[in-house]
Design a protein around this motif. Sequence first.
Motif, PDB file in Angstrom:
ATOM      1  N   THR A 106       0.847  -1.196   0.000  1.00 13.63           N
ATOM      2  CA  THR A 106       0.000   0.000   0.000  1.00 13.63           C
ATOM      3  C   THR A 106       0.880   1.244   0.000  1.00 13.63           C
ATOM      4  O   THR A 106       1.725   1.415   0.881  1.00 13.63           O
ATOM      5  N   ILE A 107       0.667   2.087  -0.996  1.00 14.35           N
ATOM      6  CA  ILE A 107       1.452   3.311  -1.151  1.00 14.35           C
ATOM      7  C   ILE A 107       0.514   4.511  -1.094  1.00 14.35           C
ATOM      8  O   ILE A 107      -0.531   4.522  -1.737  1.00 14.35           O
ATOM      9  N   MET A 108       0.895   5.524  -0.297  1.00 17.11           N
ATOM     10  CA  MET A 108       0.158   6.780  -0.270  1.00 17.11           C
ATOM     11  C   MET A 108       1.106   7.906  -0.654  1.00 17.11           C
ATOM     12  O   MET A 108       2.296   7.872  -0.324  1.00 17.11           O
ATOM     13  N   ALA A 109       0.572   8.881  -1.379  1.00 14.57           N
ATOM     14  CA  ALA A 109       1.387  10.005  -1.842  1.00 14.57           C
ATOM     15  C   ALA A 109       0.634  11.308  -1.622  1.00 14.57           C
ATOM     16  O   ALA A 109      -0.597  11.356  -1.752  1.00 14.57           O
ATOM     17  N   VAL A 110       1.401  12.353  -1.295  1.00 11.96           N
ATOM     18  CA  VAL A 110       0.822  13.687  -1.096  1.00 11.96           C
ATOM     19  C   VAL A 110       1.603  14.682  -1.946  1.00 11.96           C
ATOM     20  O   VAL A 110       2.709  14.397  -2.423  1.00 11.96           O
ATOM     21  N   GLY A 111       1.034  15.871  -2.094  1.00 13.12           N
ATOM     22  CA  GLY A 111       1.652  16.897  -2.931  1.00 13.12           C
ATOM     23  C   GLY A 111       2.704  17.712  -2.203  1.00 13.12           C
ATOM     24  O   GLY A 111       3.465  17.210  -1.372  1.00 13.12           O
ATOM     25  N   ASP A 112       2.709  19.019  -2.486  1.00 14.23           N
ATOM     26  CA  ASP A 112       3.773  19.893  -1.993  1.00 14.23           C
ATOM     27  C   ASP A 112       3.657  20.148  -0.491  1.00 14.23           C
ATOM     28  O   ASP A 112       2.612  20.591   0.000  1.00 14.23           O
ATOM     29  N   ILE A 113       4.765  19.902   0.205  1.00 14.06           N
ATOM     30  CA  ILE A 113       4.884  20.246   1.631  1.00 14.06           C
ATOM     31  C   ILE A 113       5.912  21.354   1.750  1.00 14.06           C
ATOM     32  O   ILE A 113       7.088  21.167   1.425  1.00 14.06           O
ATOM     33  N   MET A 114       5.467  22.527   2.209  1.00 12.12           N
ATOM     34  CA  MET A 114       6.341  23.686   2.390  1.00 12.12           C
ATOM     35  C   MET A 114       6.248  24.105   3.854  1.00 12.12           C
ATOM     36  O   MET A 114       5.223  24.582   4.310  1.00 12.12           O
ATOM     37  N   LEU A 115       7.339  23.925   4.591  1.00  9.55           N
ATOM     38  CA  LEU A 115       7.341  24.154   6.033  1.00  9.55           C
ATOM     39  C   LEU A 115       8.063  25.433   6.421  1.00  9.55           C
ATOM     40  O   LEU A 115       8.433  25.624   7.575  1.00  9.55           O
ATOM     41  N   GLY A 116       8.275  26.323   5.436  1.00  6.60           N
ATOM     42  CA  GLY A 116       8.899  27.609   5.696  1.00  6.60           C
ATOM     43  C   GLY A 116       7.873  28.732   5.696  1.00  6.60           C
ATOM     44  O   GLY A 116       6.675  28.516   5.834  1.00  6.60           O
ATOM     45  N   ARG A 117       8.357  29.958   5.592  1.00  2.00           N
ATOM     46  CA  ARG A 117       7.533  31.163   5.490  1.00  2.00           C
ATOM     47  C   ARG A 117       6.413  31.174   6.545  1.00  2.00           C
ATOM     48  O   ARG A 117       6.683  30.980   7.739  1.00  2.00           O
ATOM     49  N   VAL A 132      -4.814  13.335  -1.816  1.00  2.00           N
ATOM     50  CA  VAL A 132      -4.021  12.278  -1.185  1.00  2.00           C
ATOM     51  C   VAL A 132      -4.311  10.998  -1.962  1.00  2.00           C
ATOM     52  O   VAL A 132      -5.466  10.580  -2.077  1.00  2.00           O
ATOM     53  N   VAL A 133      -3.275  10.411  -2.495  1.00  2.00           N
ATOM     54  CA  VAL A 133      -3.434   9.247  -3.362  1.00  2.00           C
ATOM     55  C   VAL A 133      -3.115   7.967  -2.595  1.00  2.00           C
ATOM     56  O   VAL A 133      -2.149   7.920  -1.830  1.00  2.00           O
ATOM     57  N   LYS A 134      -3.937   6.957  -2.810  1.00  3.54           N
ATOM     58  CA  LYS A 134      -3.697   5.634  -2.234  1.00  3.54           C
ATOM     59  C   LYS A 134      -3.684   4.610  -3.365  1.00  3.54           C
ATOM     60  O   LYS A 134      -4.645   4.511  -4.132  1.00  3.54           O
ATOM     61  N   VAL A 135      -2.587   3.869  -3.454  1.00  2.87           N
ATOM     62  CA  VAL A 135      -2.417   2.873  -4.520  1.00  2.87           C
ATOM     63  C   VAL A 135      -2.019   1.546  -3.884  1.00  2.87           C
ATOM     64  O   VAL A 135      -1.104   1.504  -3.059  1.00  2.87           O
ATOM     65  N   VAL A 136      -2.707   0.490  -4.261  1.00  2.00           N
ATOM     66  CA  VAL A 136      -2.391  -0.852  -3.761  1.00  2.00           C
ATOM     67  C   VAL A 136      -1.820  -1.679  -4.912  1.00  2.00           C
ATOM     68  O   VAL A 136      -2.430  -1.770  -5.987  1.00  2.00           O
ATOM     69  N   PHE A 137      -0.647  -2.269  -4.670  1.00  2.00           N
ATOM     70  CA  PHE A 137      -0.019  -3.164  -5.633  1.00  2.00           C
ATOM     71  C   PHE A 137      -0.208  -4.606  -5.179  1.00  2.00           C
ATOM     72  O   PHE A 137       0.020  -4.932  -4.012  1.00  2.00           O
ATOM     73  N   GLU A 138      -0.611  -5.459  -6.102  1.00  2.00           N
ATOM     74  CA  GLU A 138      -0.669  -6.904  -5.873  1.00  2.00           C
ATOM     75  C   GLU A 138       0.025  -7.589  -7.035  1.00  2.00           C
ATOM     76  O   GLU A 138      -0.225  -7.259  -8.190  1.00  2.00           O
ATOM     77  N   ASN A 139       0.906  -8.536  -6.709  1.00  2.00           N
ATOM     78  CA  ASN A 139       1.698  -9.219  -7.734  1.00  2.00           C
ATOM     79  C   ASN A 139       2.429  -8.216  -8.620  1.00  2.00           C
ATOM     80  O   ASN A 139       2.510  -8.372  -9.854  1.00  2.00           O
ATOM     81  N   ASP A 140       2.934  -7.157  -7.988  1.00  2.00           N
ATOM     82  CA  ASP A 140       3.754  -6.129  -8.635  1.00  2.00           C
ATOM     83  C   ASP A 140       2.993  -5.286  -9.654  1.00  2.00           C
ATOM     84  O   ASP A 140       3.610  -4.588 -10.474  1.00  2.00           O
ATOM     85  N   LYS A 141       1.671  -5.332  -9.621  1.00  2.21           N
ATOM     86  CA  LYS A 141       0.847  -4.515 -10.505  1.00  2.21           C
ATOM     87  C   LYS A 141      -0.192  -3.758  -9.679  1.00  2.21           C
ATOM     88  O   LYS A 141      -0.614  -4.214  -8.617  1.00  2.21           O
ATOM     89  N   VAL A 142      -0.607  -2.592 -10.191  1.00  6.64           N
ATOM     90  CA  VAL A 142      -1.628  -1.808  -9.497  1.00  6.64           C
ATOM     91  C   VAL A 142      -2.947  -2.579  -9.521  1.00  6.64           C
ATOM     92  O   VAL A 142      -3.434  -2.977 -10.580  1.00  6.64           O
ATOM     93  N   SER A 143      -3.504  -2.810  -8.339  1.00  3.10           N
ATOM     94  CA  SER A 143      -4.795  -3.499  -8.263  1.00  3.10           C
ATOM     95  C   SER A 143      -5.925  -2.507  -8.019  1.00  3.10           C
ATOM     96  O   SER A 143      -7.001  -2.628  -8.613  1.00  3.10           O
ATOM     97  N   THR A 144      -5.686  -1.515  -7.146  1.00  2.00           N
ATOM     98  CA  THR A 144      -6.692  -0.472  -6.899  1.00  2.00           C
ATOM     99  C   THR A 144      -5.983   0.856  -6.646  1.00  2.00           C
ATOM    100  O   THR A 144      -4.828   0.886  -6.209  1.00  2.00           O
ATOM    101  N   TYR A 145      -6.693   1.949  -6.923  1.00  2.00           N
ATOM    102  CA  TYR A 145      -6.166   3.259  -6.570  1.00  2.00           C
ATOM    103  C   TYR A 145      -7.320   4.227  -6.345  1.00  2.00           C
ATOM    104  O   TYR A 145      -8.423   4.047  -6.873  1.00  2.00           O
ATOM    105  N   SER A 146      -7.070   5.243  -5.527  1.00  2.00           N
ATOM    106  CA  SER A 146      -8.093   6.235  -5.217  1.00  2.00           C
ATOM    107  C   SER A 146      -7.422   7.555  -4.883  1.00  2.00           C
ATOM    108  O   SER A 146      -6.221   7.604  -4.582  1.00  2.00           O
ATOM    109  N   ALA A 147      -8.202   8.645  -4.949  1.00  2.00           N
ATOM    110  CA  ALA A 147      -7.691   9.976  -4.629  1.00  2.00           C
ATOM    111  C   ALA A 147      -8.644  10.653  -3.653  1.00  2.00           C
ATOM    112  O   ALA A 147      -9.827  10.825  -3.950  1.00  2.00           O
ATOM    113  N   LEU A 148      -8.143  10.994  -2.481  1.00  2.00           N
ATOM    114  CA  LEU A 148      -8.938  11.626  -1.439  1.00  2.00           C
ATOM    115  C   LEU A 148      -8.729  13.142  -1.486  1.00  2.00           C
ATOM    116  O   LEU A 148      -7.607  13.624  -1.310  1.00  2.00           O
TER     117      LEU A 148
END
Length: 328
Positions: free
Chosen positions: A59-70, A296-312
Amino acid sequence: MKTSHFFLCLFAVTLVVLGYFEYRQQKVLNEQKPIPIITSLANSLLPIPKEKIKPEPITIMAVGDIMLGRSVNTKLQKQADFTFPFQKINSFFKNTDVVLANLESPFGENCPVTDTGMVFCADKNSVQGLKLLGVTHANLANNHINNQAKNGIELTNNILLQNKISSVGLSTGSGIIVSQIKNTKIAFLGLNDVPPYPKEINNLSKELLLKQLELATKSADIVIVSFHWGNEYQQKSKRQQELARLAVDNGADLIIGHHPHWAQEIEKYKDVPIFYSLGNFVFDQMWSKETRQGLVVKVVFENDKVSTYSALPIFINKDYQPETKTTP
C-alpha cells in the motif's frame, strides 16, 4: 541297487549346495547399499522445484507539496509544536507501507520567521511532522530545494536519513533509490523539470529519464516516478502527458506529479495511473480555493501490478493544516 542309491545321494547333496549358494547370493544383494553417485545423478537430472514466494500486497500513499517555511514556519514557532500541520490528517496514513511526499522547503539553520519572500527555509525540528505523518520517502528534486544552497540540501538529506526517511531525486550515484518493502523491491525516481536546475538533483531530460528507467526496471519489481513539472496554476500540459507516457512505455508502474499548486487530471494509460499533480498538501498559498485544495493518493499493488487506486480530496484550513474535506 547300490548305484541308484549313490546317484540319489549325489542329487540330494547337489540340491543342498545349490540352495546354500542361492541363499548367500540373495543375502549379499540385500545387504548392498545404493551407490551414491546414482542418487546424486538422479537428483541433478530431476531437480525438486522450489515454490516461488508470492509478493505481499503493498500500500502506497502520496501527497503533494509540503512547504514548512515562510508563514507555516511562523505558525509552528508560535505553536511550539512541529507536528501541528499534520495533526488533523495523520490517522489516514495508518497501515501504509510507503508514504511519498514532495518536500518543497529545505531544512536550514536559524530560519527567519517571516511571512514573505520566495526563499524557503524550514526549521530542522519540523521533521517531527513528517514522522507523525509516516513519510518514508521525500522527493527533493524540485525548484526550491536549493533555497539554502548546497549546504541546505546536504543538511536536509542528513536530517531525513537520521529519521529513516529516504531522499528521492538526488543526483548522487545512479540517481535512483531502491527500497525493500516486505518481499518486494521498489525503485523511486525523482526528476525536476522547473528552473533553476541545481546539479545536486536529477534535472529532467528524456535521456536521463530513459537511462534511469532502464536501471530501475532491472533492479526492482515496481518502479515509481515522481515528476516536478508543469505550469503553475494551470491544468496539465502537453509536455507532462508526453513525458508521463514515455515513462510508462519504458517500465514505470506509477506516476506522481507536483509543482503546479493545483490538483490536476488523473489519467490511466496502459493500466498505469498517472496523477499529473496532487496540488498543495501543507502550504501557505491561501489566496484561492485551487491552491488550498489537494489530493491524497492511495495505490495498492498486488503481484507487482496496481490493483486499486483512489484519490482523497483535502482542503488546507486557515492554520495551514490539510483536512479531509473540500471546503473550509
